[in-house]
Design an enzyme around this catalytic site. Structure first.
Site, PDB file in Angstrom:
ATOM      1  CE  LYS A 158      -1.862   1.785   4.018  1.00 29.69           C
ATOM      2  NZ  LYS A 158      -1.674   3.228   4.182  1.00 29.69           N
ATOM      3  CG  ASN A 159       2.088   2.793   3.593  1.00 30.30           C
ATOM      4  OD1 ASN A 159       0.957   3.170   3.296  1.00 30.30           O
ATOM      5  ND2 ASN A 159       2.437   2.490   4.835  1.00 30.30           N
ATOM      6  CB  CYS A 191      -4.694   6.132  10.568  1.00 28.94           C
ATOM      7  SG  CYS A 191      -5.143   4.696   9.605  1.00 28.94           S
ATOM      8  NE  ARG A 220      -0.420  10.399   9.940  1.00 28.36           N
ATOM      9  CZ  ARG A 220      -0.779   9.319   9.250  1.00 28.36           C
ATOM     10  NH1 ARG A 220      -1.974   8.821   9.389  1.00 28.36           N
ATOM     11  NH2 ARG A 220       0.068   8.742   8.420  1.00 28.36           N
ATOM     12  N   PRO A 221       2.045  16.339  11.067  1.00 34.54           N
ATOM     13  CG  PRO A 221       3.983  17.113  12.120  1.00 34.54           C
ATOM     14  CD  PRO A 221       2.886  16.099  12.250  1.00 34.54           C
ATOM     15  CD  GLN A 228      11.336  18.175   9.009  1.00 35.33           C
ATOM     16  OE1 GLN A 228      12.443  18.103   8.480  1.00 35.33           O
ATOM     17  NE2 GLN A 228      10.998  19.156   9.819  1.00 35.33           N
ATOM     18  CG  ASP A 230       2.575   1.210   9.472  1.00 35.29           C
ATOM     19  OD1 ASP A 230       2.244   2.070  10.297  1.00 35.29           O
ATOM     20  OD2 ASP A 230       2.952   1.492   8.313  1.00 35.29           O
ATOM     21  CB  ILE A 245       6.594   6.082  14.684  1.00 36.13           C
ATOM     22  CG1 ILE A 245       7.688   5.025  14.482  1.00 36.13           C
ATOM     23  CG2 ILE A 245       6.412   6.963  13.442  1.00 36.13           C
ATOM     24  CD1 ILE A 245       9.026   5.526  14.033  1.00 36.13           C
ATOM     25  NE  ARG A 272      -7.238   4.649   4.617  1.00 32.58           N
ATOM     26  CZ  ARG A 272      -6.373   4.988   5.564  1.00 32.58           C
ATOM     27  NH1 ARG A 272      -6.771   5.156   6.787  1.00 32.58           N
ATOM     28  NH2 ARG A 272      -5.094   5.164   5.290  1.00 32.58           N
TER      29      ARG A 272
END
Ligand code: EPU
Length: 426
Positions: free
Chosen positions: A22-23, A117, A122-123, A126, A306, A328, A398
């Site tokens: 997925k990622n 999620c 969750r900035p 960066q 994950d 994390i 998802r």
């Protein structure tokens, strides 16, 4: 979307095939925009996050053709818009890859602030920092982020303040067509970072060092088309490894890269599973007790965040006490309340969970708070005595292709019941 209804206590037995990550897919598909020719992407997982990315590409003017079940031909050479559709981009975190891809090719991009999620803040500072180093400016208004550059992006030296998967990939994507060389330091090293770099290189990019501490990108003017296969999903594979171990089963997990699963396999062995490794598959068995072990999540090659919720479901059945430290995300224990409803003993304090093993779970009505937490609840439901109903399964859908079908094929008693059917039964 419905519920999963499980009746537990069947050991899983058989084979489970794994498809693309997925990622990785959610980064490669937007990165096709960089190409000056159509691309064919294979081993694309059939999951909702992928469908959303493909829909975004279509709405921006790309042609997307499904050639077979996991294979797409994408022609994104002529886009009608450089703004990712807001209604879709705000639904998923990975829509931030449209910023890097559009900026890299067209010098302008906008998206609605990415969702995904809820794991605490969750900035994307960066990502934006890297774009700025490459010469772009950014602005945010009414929930949208806009990035722009007057000239071709220019290679520079970027040292990230924090190790970020998304920022590393986005910086690579944006820098591929920049003028000169970009050097990225303090980068993430996950397998999907290497995969995205391999895909870009297959189109003629010059990305070196992905998977190590320093990534160097020499900008090129043009990228050709490519036929590329997405790397197998290490987290999907890990989830089924844990499910098989939790149920006391005997399962072959097919089409994996065992090297990507090392930290997961090491912890499963500690927890009492027996794992045999082959070139592209693993066999997992568990006959004896589950043992407690401690886990600390870290960037790759550390133990992946994950996989943390799925392991919590397993360790909740261990002999003894396990401690999980989340390294994390600020908040990734929202499964704890739900697992407690099934009989687990979990105490959460900040970024640490203390899990005291119990003899077994009992079925309950629970809700998936996010994707991997949902996977943890599925694992718990497979083991629980009696019936478990899991709501809010859109989170799970998802990121897991055909989870119900794959689990049924190895003997699980699980059904996806659509909302209407649920109402009729009530
Ligand atoms: N961070 C910042 N600033 C940034 C980016 C990140 O402070 O600009 C912080 C985050 O707040 C977090 C840490 O850095 O504390 C790591 O975040 P990262 O950027 O690595 O996460 P991500 O790219 O947004 C991806 C996966 C997540 C996975 C993380 C960590 C995608 C689409 N998502 O997120 O996957 O947990 O990397 O490995 O690739 C999942 O699949 O269930 C999932 C949540």
């Amino acid at each position: 979307m419905g519920k999963y209804i499980l009746n537990g206590r069947n050991p899983l037995e058989g084979k489970i095939p794994i498809y693309g990550a997925k990622n990785s897919a959610v980064a490669i598909l937007p990165a096709v925009i960089l190409s000056d020719e159509p691309c064919i992407i294979e081993n694309v997982p059939q999951i909702n996050d992928v469908y959303v990315i493909l829909e975004m590409l279509k709405r921006m003017g790309a042609s997307v053709e499904m050639m077979s079940e996991h294979k797409y031909r994408i022609d994104a050479t002529k886009l009608s818009s450089y703004n990712a559709p807001k209604d879709l981009s705000r639904t998923m975190r990975a829509s931030y890859y449209f910023l890097g891809a559009l900026l890299g090719k067209y010098k302008t991009a906008s998206i609605s602030m990415p969702g995904g999620c809820d794991l605490g803040p969750r900035p994307i500072d960066q990502h934006l920092k890297a774009f700025e180093y490459l010469g772009a400016q950014w602005d945010s208004e009414h929930g949208s982020v806009i990035v722009k550059s007057n000239d071709r992006l220019k290679g520079d030296h970027v040292f990230f303040d924090t190790v970020s998967v998304g920022a590393t990939i986005n910086a690579i994507i944006a820098a591929v067509k920049a003028d000169g060389t970009t050097v990225l330091e303090n980068v993430a090293k996950e397998p999907h970072i290497v995969d995205v770099a391999n895909f870009l290189n297959s189109m003629g990019a010059d990305v070196r060092g992905a998977g190590t501490d320093v990534i160097k990108i020499r900008g090129v003017e043009r990228l050709k088309g490519s036929e590329y296969s997405v790397v197998p999903d290490q987290i999907e594979a890990g989830t089924y490894l844990v499910a098989a171990a939790a149920t006391g089963g005997d399962v072959v997990i097919e089409n994996v890269i065992p090297k990507h699963l090392e930290s997961i396999v090491a912890k499963l062995i500690k927890a009492g599973a027996d794992i045999e490794e082959f070139d592209d598959y693993l066999r997992v068995k568990r006959y004896g007790d589950i043992y407690s072990t401690n886990i600390r999540t870290m960037p790759h090659p550390g133990f992946p965040t994950d996989m943390q919720p799925q392991f919590a479901a397993l360790l909740a059945l261990a002999k003894g006490t396990s401690i999980i430290s989340e390294g994390i995300w600020d908040s990734r224990f929202r499964y704890a309340d739900e697992l407690r409803r099934m009989g687990a003993r979990i105490q959460v304090d900040g970024k640490t969970a203390v899990i005291e093993g119990v003899e077994g779970f009992h079925g309950a009505n629970v809700k998936a708070p996010d994707l991997r937490a949902g996977a943890a609840l599925v694992i718990a439901g497979l083991v629980a005595d009696g019936k478990t109903e899991i709501g809010d399964i859109y989170h799970v859908e998802r990121g897991y292709e055909n989870i119900v079908g794959k689990l049924k094929d190895v003997g699980a008693n699980i059904e996806l019941v659509e909302d209407e059917d649920v109402e009729k039964r009530a």
